[in-house]
Design an enzyme around this catalytic site. Structure first.
Site: not given
Ligand code: DX5
Ligand code: ZN
Length: 215
Positions: A67, A9, A38, A36, A34, A138, A174, A69
């Site tokens: 991903h 990620s 948000m 993220d 990956h 998750m 994740d 969010m």
């Molecule tokens: C959290 C994200 C994850 C995050 C994982 O909301 O979806 O992808 O970046 O990071 P680690 O592996 O540090 O928990």
């Molecule tokens: Zn993620």
């Protein structure tokens, strides 16, 4: 056993050097990147949007595992896919009509992913099982990297693995994944592990990615 993929990620990366980071991840054995996304509404944090995806796309040959969010992801599905998302994952909790959104993703040529938060039961995924190419479980509350892995995810992975049966669906987990809990996720049935801090904090990224695969 199926081959295990690692999808580091980039949330844990230095955003000022994102291009260099993804090139480095591919060189060190990452199977996907990956990303993220948000919006500060579905989750309390804000990251980046489709421009990051289109800028990163030409830097690597491995798939971009995006991903989302964000609330109402259906509004942005088309833009993320035309920007280069290979896998586009939406949250079951964020979209009013998950079936329609998943069909939309596939019809635009991307792989459709569906994600559930730690408190959402795995059984809620059942009716979408034939519409997905990836299921994301998750193992932390979404929003931030560096949180502690929630073991409740293991039981859900096992349930979803049964639900998947012989279907060709990536089962991804994740949040808080590290060398200590990777093996448990894999034996529960996960075949793709997201790892942010575990990879970015490691001195030897290639060795860490290999170790997370547990093979
Ligand atoms: C959290 C994200 C994850 C995050 C994982 O909301 O979806 O992808 O970046 O990071 P680690 O592996 O540090 O928990
Ligand atoms: Zn993620």
């Amino acid at each position: 056993m199926n081959k295990v993929m690692i999808s580091p990620s980039i949330l844990s990366a230095d955003f000022a050097f994102m291009g260099e980071n993804v090139v480095m991840l591919e060189k060190n054995g990452a199977d996907m990147i990956h990303c993220d996304v948000m919006d500060g509404v579905f989750v309390p944090n804000i990251t980046f949007g489709m421009k990051m995806i289109s800028d990163l796309k030409p830097k690597v040959n491995i798939p971009l595992d995006v991903h989302l969010m964000i609330v109402n992801p259906e509004k942005y599905v088309e833009k993320f896919i035309s920007s280069g998302a290979d896998y586009l994952t939406v949250h079951l909790e964020a979209t009013e009509n998950p079936a329609k959104t998943l069909k939309q993703i596939r019809s635009l040529g991307a792989k459709a992913g569906l994600c559930i938060k730690p408190m959402t039961p795995a059984s809620d995924l059942q009716k979408y099982i034939d519409l997905v190419d990836l299921i994301l479980i998750m193992s932390v509350e979404p929003g931030f990297g560096g949180q502690k892995f929630m073991p409740v995810a293991l039981e859900k992975i096992a349930n979803v693995k049964k639900m998947i049966g012989e279907r060709n669906i990536v089962l991804e987990v994740d949040g808080g994944i590290n060398a200590e809990n990777a093996a448990a996720c894999i034996s529960a049935g996960a075949n793709c592990l997201v790892a942010g801090n575990a990879v970015f904090k490691a001195e030897d990224k290639a060795a860490t990615i290999r170790a997370l695969k547990c093979d």
